[in-house]
Design a protein around this motif. Sequence first.
Motif, PDB file in Angstrom:
ATOM      1  N   SER A  74       0.805  -1.531   0.067  1.00  0.00           N
ATOM      2  CA  SER A  74      -0.144  -0.238   0.042  1.00  0.00           C
ATOM      3  C   SER A  74       1.253   1.113  -0.491  1.00  0.00           C
ATOM      4  CB  SER A  74      -0.647   0.256   1.380  1.00  0.00           C
ATOM      5  OG  SER A  74      -0.076   0.530   2.436  1.00  0.00           O
ATOM      6  N   VAL A  75       0.207   2.468  -0.547  1.00  0.00           N
ATOM      7  CA  VAL A  75       0.810   3.708  -0.164  1.00  0.00           C
ATOM      8  C   VAL A  75       0.126   5.160   0.114  1.00  0.00           C
ATOM      9  CG1 VAL A  75       1.828   4.975  -2.214  1.00  0.00           C
ATOM     10  CG2 VAL A  75       1.868   2.569  -2.795  1.00  0.00           C
ATOM     11  N   THR A  76       0.387   5.659   0.701  1.00  0.00           N
ATOM     12  CA  THR A  76      -0.567   6.657   1.700  1.00  0.00           C
ATOM     13  C   THR A  76       0.765   8.158   1.487  1.00  0.00           C
ATOM     14  OG1 THR A  76       1.040   6.439   4.089  1.00  0.00           O
ATOM     15  CG2 THR A  76      -0.844   5.276   3.325  1.00  0.00           C
ATOM     16  N   SER A  77      -0.371   8.864   1.410  1.00  0.00           N
ATOM     17  CA  SER A  77       0.206  10.729   1.217  1.00  0.00           C
ATOM     18  C   SER A  77      -1.025  11.256   1.163  1.00  0.00           C
ATOM     19  CB  SER A  77       0.103  10.423  -0.723  1.00  0.00           C
ATOM     20  OG  SER A  77       0.130  11.856  -1.112  1.00  0.00           O
ATOM     21  N   VAL A  83      -5.065   6.138  -2.441  1.00  0.00           N
ATOM     22  CA  VAL A  83      -3.438   5.868  -3.657  1.00  0.00           C
ATOM     23  C   VAL A  83      -3.426   4.629  -3.956  1.00  0.00           C
ATOM     24  CG1 VAL A  83      -1.508   6.164  -3.799  1.00  0.00           C
ATOM     25  CG2 VAL A  83      -2.328   7.621  -2.452  1.00  0.00           C
ATOM     26  N   THR A  84      -4.045   4.098  -4.847  1.00  0.00           N
ATOM     27  CA  THR A  84      -3.996   2.820  -4.793  1.00  0.00           C
ATOM     28  C   THR A  84      -2.674   2.419  -5.848  1.00  0.00           C
ATOM     29  OG1 THR A  84      -5.314   3.382  -6.692  1.00  0.00           O
ATOM     30  CG2 THR A  84      -6.376   2.572  -4.558  1.00  0.00           C
ATOM     31  N   VAL A  85      -2.598   1.394  -5.985  1.00  0.00           N
ATOM     32  CA  VAL A  85      -1.422   0.037  -7.193  1.00  0.00           C
ATOM     33  C   VAL A  85      -2.691  -0.166  -8.092  1.00  0.00           C
ATOM     34  CG1 VAL A  85       0.158  -1.459  -6.790  1.00  0.00           C
ATOM     35  CG2 VAL A  85       0.497   0.387  -4.534  1.00  0.00           C
ATOM     36  N   HIS A  86      -1.968  -0.088  -9.107  1.00  0.00           N
ATOM     37  CA  HIS A  86      -2.653  -0.437 -10.252  1.00  0.00           C
ATOM     38  C   HIS A  86      -1.116  -1.014 -11.081  1.00  0.00           C
ATOM     39  CE1 HIS A  86      -5.265   2.562  -9.486  1.00  0.00           C
ATOM     40  NE2 HIS A  86      -6.721   1.673  -9.919  1.00  0.00           N
ATOM     41  N   GLU A  87      -1.849  -1.832 -12.428  1.00  0.00           N
ATOM     42  CA  GLU A  87      -1.071  -2.633 -13.684  1.00  0.00           C
ATOM     43  C   GLU A  87      -1.703  -2.029 -14.949  1.00  0.00           C
ATOM     44  OE1 GLU A  87      -0.191  -6.557 -12.721  1.00  0.00           O
ATOM     45  OE2 GLU A  87      -2.035  -6.887 -13.121  1.00  0.00           O
ATOM     46  N   THR A  88      -1.229  -1.461 -15.639  1.00  0.00           N
ATOM     47  CA  THR A  88      -2.189  -2.352 -17.362  1.00  0.00           C
ATOM     48  C   THR A  88      -1.917  -2.976 -17.332  1.00  0.00           C
ATOM     49  OG1 THR A  88      -1.459   0.504 -16.985  1.00  0.00           O
ATOM     50  CG2 THR A  88      -1.753  -0.392 -19.287  1.00  0.00           C
ATOM     51  N   LEU A 116       1.143   4.065  -9.470  1.00  0.00           N
ATOM     52  CA  LEU A 116       0.363   4.174  -8.260  1.00  0.00           C
ATOM     53  C   LEU A 116      -0.613   5.383  -9.417  1.00  0.00           C
ATOM     54  CD1 LEU A 116       2.810   5.218  -5.675  1.00  0.00           C
ATOM     55  CD2 LEU A 116       1.900   3.515  -6.285  1.00  0.00           C
ATOM     56  N   MET A 117      -1.661   5.374  -8.575  1.00  0.00           N
ATOM     57  CA  MET A 117      -3.080   5.944  -9.156  1.00  0.00           C
ATOM     58  C   MET A 117      -3.193   7.046  -7.201  1.00  0.00           C
ATOM     59  SD  MET A 117      -4.241   6.652 -12.013  1.00  0.00           S
ATOM     60  CE  MET A 117      -5.419   7.603 -12.199  1.00  0.00           C
ATOM     61  N   PHE A 118      -3.148   8.426  -7.760  1.00  0.00           N
ATOM     62  CA  PHE A 118      -3.814   9.577  -6.622  1.00  0.00           C
ATOM     63  C   PHE A 118      -4.517   9.587  -6.704  1.00  0.00           C
ATOM     64  CE2 PHE A 118       0.902   9.681  -7.112  1.00  0.00           C
ATOM     65  CZ  PHE A 118       1.569   9.498  -5.290  1.00  0.00           C
ATOM     66  N   GLU A 119      -6.466   9.229  -5.603  1.00  0.00           N
ATOM     67  CA  GLU A 119      -7.312   9.657  -6.379  1.00  0.00           C
ATOM     68  C   GLU A 119      -8.032  10.412  -5.169  1.00  0.00           C
ATOM     69  OE1 GLU A 119      -9.358   5.423  -6.216  1.00  0.00           O
ATOM     70  OE2 GLU A 119      -8.134   4.978  -7.527  1.00  0.00           O
ATOM     71  N   GLN A 120      -9.095  11.591  -4.703  1.00  0.00           N
ATOM     72  CA  GLN A 120     -10.062  12.295  -4.137  1.00  0.00           C
ATOM     73  C   GLN A 120      -8.060  12.902  -4.272  1.00  0.00           C
ATOM     74  OE1 GLN A 120     -11.007   9.721  -1.606  1.00  0.00           O
ATOM     75  NE2 GLN A 120     -12.080   7.838  -2.591  1.00  0.00           N
ATOM     76  N   LEU A 121      -7.323  13.342  -4.746  1.00  0.00           N
ATOM     77  CA  LEU A 121      -6.585  14.685  -4.305  1.00  0.00           C
ATOM     78  C   LEU A 121      -7.163  15.599  -3.755  1.00  0.00           C
ATOM     79  CD1 LEU A 121      -5.030  15.083  -7.880  1.00  0.00           C
ATOM     80  CD2 LEU A 121      -4.532  14.447  -5.715  1.00  0.00           C
ATOM     81  N   LYS A 122      -6.673  16.463  -2.364  1.00  0.00           N
ATOM     82  CA  LYS A 122      -6.730  17.592  -2.075  1.00  0.00           C
ATOM     83  C   LYS A 122      -6.582  18.958  -2.298  1.00  0.00           C
ATOM     84  CE  LYS A 122      -7.143  13.930   2.185  1.00  0.00           C
ATOM     85  NZ  LYS A 122      -5.963  13.515   4.017  1.00  0.00           N
ATOM     86  N   HIS A 123      -5.451  18.837  -2.496  1.00  0.00           N
ATOM     87  CA  HIS A 123      -5.466  19.631  -4.489  1.00  0.00           C
ATOM     88  C   HIS A 123      -4.464  19.485  -4.815  1.00  0.00           C
ATOM     89  CE1 HIS A 123      -1.427  19.322  -1.301  1.00  0.00           C
ATOM     90  NE2 HIS A 123      -0.612  19.649  -2.194  1.00  0.00           N
ATOM     91  N   LYS A 124      -4.256  20.256  -6.042  1.00  0.00           N
ATOM     92  CA  LYS A 124      -3.657  19.330  -7.638  1.00  0.00           C
ATOM     93  C   LYS A 124      -2.259  20.232  -7.036  1.00  0.00           C
ATOM     94  CE  LYS A 124      -4.225  20.193 -12.202  1.00  0.00           C
ATOM     95  NZ  LYS A 124      -4.969  20.722 -12.817  1.00  0.00           N
ATOM     96  N   PRO A 125      -1.464  19.314  -7.216  1.00  0.00           N
ATOM     97  CA  PRO A 125       0.215  19.421  -7.548  1.00  0.00           C
ATOM     98  C   PRO A 125       0.818  20.346  -8.590  1.00  0.00           C
ATOM     99  CG  PRO A 125      -0.755  17.402  -6.235  1.00  0.00           C
ATOM    100  CD  PRO A 125      -1.773  17.825  -7.228  1.00  0.00           C
ATOM    101  N   GLU A 134       4.471   7.337   1.446  1.00  0.00           N
ATOM    102  CA  GLU A 134       5.064   6.953   2.314  1.00  0.00           C
ATOM    103  C   GLU A 134       4.347   5.149   1.615  1.00  0.00           C
ATOM    104  OE1 GLU A 134       5.487   6.787   6.562  1.00  0.00           O
ATOM    105  OE2 GLU A 134       3.927   5.418   6.565  1.00  0.00           O
ATOM    106  N   LEU A 135       5.822   4.503   1.247  1.00  0.00           N
ATOM    107  CA  LEU A 135       5.363   3.029   0.386  1.00  0.00           C
ATOM    108  C   LEU A 135       5.403   2.089   1.813  1.00  0.00           C
ATOM    109  CD1 LEU A 135       7.874   3.313  -2.613  1.00  0.00           C
ATOM    110  CD2 LEU A 135       5.406   4.169  -2.409  1.00  0.00           C
TER     111      LEU A 135
END
Length: 160
Positions: A74-77, A83-88, A116-125, A134-135
Amino acid sequence: MRRRLGPAALVIAGALALAGCGGPDSESGDSASGSGNAELSVSSAYMPQPVSDEMAAGFFTVTNKGGAADELTSVTSDIAGQVTVHETVGSAMQEVKGLKVPARGELVLKSGGNHLMFEQLKHKPKEGQTVSVELHFAHSGPVEVEMPVKSATYRPTTGH
């Protein structure tokens, strides 16, 4: 679970395709030695500037110099609700519960592949800023990574 890409996701997927994969010019020397024999370090971390207010992607390489495999679980930010982990696979993104980090090998997250996909952004970097992530691994302790935000069309000059 497989998801069909909607219009917003297609725009993001297009931007991700333009982003390329990280290389040595994307410096992030964060590392950690885990329990057991996994010896993990993270390099080439970056986030293309998001084209959406809701989602962003992240890329990096985890190198394991140890004799035991591990798994990114998992990943947190603090910038995202999740933050979700994806494969294509083909043109479909698939969320996965974890990605293996082989013993004496690498796990590469790059545009068009695992990411990684950062979802529900709290602000746009914005380009030039840094995002902290954090991994979390199955066997090793957490690894903190500072991920520089690059242009939406960033293409590393060197890479994988």
